[in-house]
Design a protein around this motif. Structure first.
Motif, mmCIF file in Angstrom:
data_model
loop_
_atom_site.group_PDB
_atom_site.id
_atom_site.type_symbol
_atom_site.label_atom_id
_atom_site.label_comp_id
_atom_site.label_asym_id
_atom_site.label_seq_id
_atom_site.Cartn_x
_atom_site.Cartn_y
_atom_site.Cartn_z
ATOM 1 N N ARG A 35 19.909 35.966 55.944
ATOM 2 C CA ARG A 35 19.914 36.423 54.552
ATOM 3 C C ARG A 35 20.942 37.558 54.343
ATOM 4 O O ARG A 35 21.188 38.336 55.242
ATOM 5 C CB ARG A 35 18.507 36.876 54.159
ATOM 6 N N VAL A 36 21.514 37.593 53.152
ATOM 7 C CA VAL A 36 22.372 38.724 52.785
ATOM 8 C C VAL A 36 21.448 39.758 52.163
ATOM 9 O O VAL A 36 20.707 39.456 51.228
ATOM 10 C CB VAL A 36 23.474 38.304 51.794
ATOM 11 N N SER A 37 21.476 40.952 52.702
ATOM 12 C CA SER A 37 20.490 41.956 52.289
ATOM 13 C C SER A 37 20.785 42.562 50.923
ATOM 14 O O SER A 37 21.911 42.554 50.437
ATOM 15 C CB SER A 37 20.428 43.073 53.310
ATOM 16 N N LYS A 38 19.712 43.088 50.375
ATOM 17 C CA LYS A 38 19.790 43.794 49.109
ATOM 18 C C LYS A 38 20.839 44.912 49.152
ATOM 19 O O LYS A 38 21.647 45.057 48.238
ATOM 20 C CB LYS A 38 18.408 44.401 48.839
ATOM 21 N N ALA A 39 20.827 45.667 50.225
ATOM 22 C CA ALA A 39 21.779 46.777 50.351
ATOM 23 C C ALA A 39 23.209 46.278 50.267
ATOM 24 O O ALA A 39 24.057 46.881 49.605
ATOM 25 C CB ALA A 39 21.550 47.520 51.657
ATOM 26 N N SER A 84 28.307 45.545 47.697
ATOM 27 C CA SER A 84 29.398 44.637 47.346
ATOM 28 C C SER A 84 29.697 44.665 45.852
ATOM 29 O O SER A 84 30.854 44.578 45.443
ATOM 30 C CB SER A 84 29.052 43.216 47.769
ATOM 31 N N LEU A 85 28.647 44.772 45.061
ATOM 32 C CA LEU A 85 28.867 44.825 43.618
ATOM 33 C C LEU A 85 29.760 46.020 43.268
ATOM 34 O O LEU A 85 30.683 45.896 42.464
ATOM 35 C CB LEU A 85 27.534 44.893 42.865
ATOM 36 N N SER A 86 29.500 47.157 43.915
ATOM 37 C CA SER A 86 30.339 48.332 43.654
ATOM 38 C C SER A 86 31.791 48.065 43.998
ATOM 39 O O SER A 86 32.698 48.412 43.242
ATOM 40 C CB SER A 86 29.908 49.531 44.498
ATOM 41 N N ARG A 116 30.563 39.221 51.798
ATOM 42 C CA ARG A 116 31.259 39.439 50.531
ATOM 43 C C ARG A 116 31.741 38.111 49.964
ATOM 44 O O ARG A 116 31.694 37.895 48.745
ATOM 45 C CB ARG A 116 32.411 40.424 50.737
ATOM 46 N N ARG A 117 32.164 37.243 50.826
ATOM 47 C CA ARG A 117 32.605 35.930 50.382
ATOM 48 C C ARG A 117 31.417 35.154 49.804
ATOM 49 O O ARG A 117 31.499 34.568 48.728
ATOM 50 C CB ARG A 117 33.193 35.172 51.573
ATOM 51 N N ALA A 142 37.337 46.669 42.427
ATOM 52 C CA ALA A 142 38.435 45.715 42.599
ATOM 53 C C ALA A 142 38.776 45.019 41.292
ATOM 54 O O ALA A 142 39.664 44.169 41.251
ATOM 55 C CB ALA A 142 38.060 44.681 43.649
ATOM 56 N N ASP A 143 38.027 45.359 40.242
ATOM 57 C CA ASP A 143 38.234 44.744 38.940
ATOM 58 C C ASP A 143 37.944 43.237 38.950
ATOM 59 O O ASP A 143 38.545 42.457 38.216
ATOM 60 C CB ASP A 143 39.672 45.000 38.451
ATOM 61 N N ILE A 144 37.022 42.870 39.826
ATOM 62 C CA ILE A 144 36.557 41.481 39.876
ATOM 63 C C ILE A 144 35.384 41.363 38.901
ATOM 64 O O ILE A 144 35.195 40.361 38.251
ATOM 65 C CB ILE A 144 36.030 41.152 41.306
ATOM 66 N N LEU A 145 34.604 42.420 38.838
ATOM 67 C CA LEU A 145 33.436 42.445 37.960
ATOM 68 C C LEU A 145 33.516 43.603 36.976
ATOM 69 O O LEU A 145 34.135 44.629 37.268
ATOM 70 C CB LEU A 145 32.158 42.625 38.797
ATOM 71 N N GLU A 146 32.838 43.407 35.862
ATOM 72 C CA GLU A 146 32.615 44.518 34.947
ATOM 73 C C GLU A 146 31.132 44.852 34.959
ATOM 74 O O GLU A 146 30.294 43.966 35.055
ATOM 75 C CB GLU A 146 33.007 44.130 33.524
ATOM 76 N N GLU A 147 30.851 46.118 34.856
ATOM 77 C CA GLU A 147 29.474 46.590 34.912
ATOM 78 C C GLU A 147 29.053 47.062 33.531
ATOM 79 O O GLU A 147 29.783 47.821 32.903
ATOM 80 C CB GLU A 147 29.414 47.757 35.906
#
Lengths: 161, 161
Positions: free
Chosen positions: A66-70, A75-77, A36-37, A82-87
DNA sequence: CTCGCTGCAAAGTTTTTGCACTTTA
DNA sequence: TAAAGTGCAAAAACTTTGCAGCGAG
């Protein structure tokens, strides 16, 4: 007349973001993992105002472990919660993300010729939206406004559609 | 204050629609097949202001000879090009369609609790959108505005998110 | 009689999930 | 060390496409 504005993303502070993320994760008994970091770091490194899940997966293509696709998707979700990202869902079949940290609410102008995305904020429009919602008995939570068109550069090149 | 309005779809005339469709098809050297005609009929029969490709596929599930899923998808595209239908991407992963015929432009209020969709039109908002676009050098072609919230009915039942 | 259209099944895209193993707190 | 997270590959959900035969103009 109230001016609509386009802003550059302010220089973003990873520590502030991480702090906010950690607070959220703790509250939810979730964990701040190395993946996540790394994802958060890549988002900043990419320095794109708008990116897709796949853009991010690409960043890890030549990295091992590698950080996997899954994990990227998962993490995006979490980051959206967490209101870090907007979708966003612009015209296409995939979702588009952007950092919400330190960035006031705004809407989007999308060039249908070159794909360029401009951001704008217009206070009158926001007020009008609330008015429309409440006059229809709605209690608005959020909105999405996209204006599609031809940007100045494409128009200059003669593109008309 | 300019009132926002919600309208019922006006009673729709299949012959008018078919005429418009035929004109378009001829211009493009495309054909008015029995399947395309049936699909248009089903759209009217369903009498839903908004429907998905799958809703339409369902309509043919117990019919033989059945109109295939592929044909439904292909026809929806043609009808969008013909300006018979409008295509929307609300929050979800699937597309939503509605008849555009005889219906002035409008935007949407979407209840995130029950999924209800209300339509509205507000002239001031439209003007403002054009103003925002042009002040950013954009030549707007169309826009999509969605206001998400809790509708009166859900709010009455105590739903707050 | 010529293209465009259709049905079918297979493939494409983007996102999600099941599961055995690993890691954080 | 328990609960959460990860990688992988398989599945899901929606849509598109290849192809051989069909049908509208």
């Amino acid at each position: 007349m109230a001016r609509s504005t386009i802003r550059k993303a302010p220089e973003i502070d990873i520590d502030g973001l991480l702090g906010k993320f950690e607070t959220f994760l703790q509250k939810k008994s979730l964990k701040l993992t190395s993946q996540r970091r790394q994802i958060l770091e890549k988002i900043l490194e990419m320095d794109k105002t708008h990116f897709t899940a796949d853009d991010l997966v690409d960043q890890f293509r030549n990295q091992r472990p590698r950080v996997s696709k899954a994990t990227v998707y998962r993490s995006l979700s979490v980051m959206v919660e967490a209101d870090i990202l907007e979708e966003h869902q612009f015209g296409d079949s995939y979702k588009v993300y952007e950092l919400s940290e330190g960035r006031p609410h705004h809407d989007h102008l999308i060039c249908t010729s070159c794909g360029k995305i401009l951001e704008f904020f217009n206070a009158d429009m926001e007020k009008l939206q609330d008015k429309v919602a409440s006059s229809n008995g709605f209690h608005p939570t959020h909105h999405s406004q996209k204006i599609f068109g031809i940007c100045a550069a494409c128009w200059g090149k003669g593109v008309r559609s």
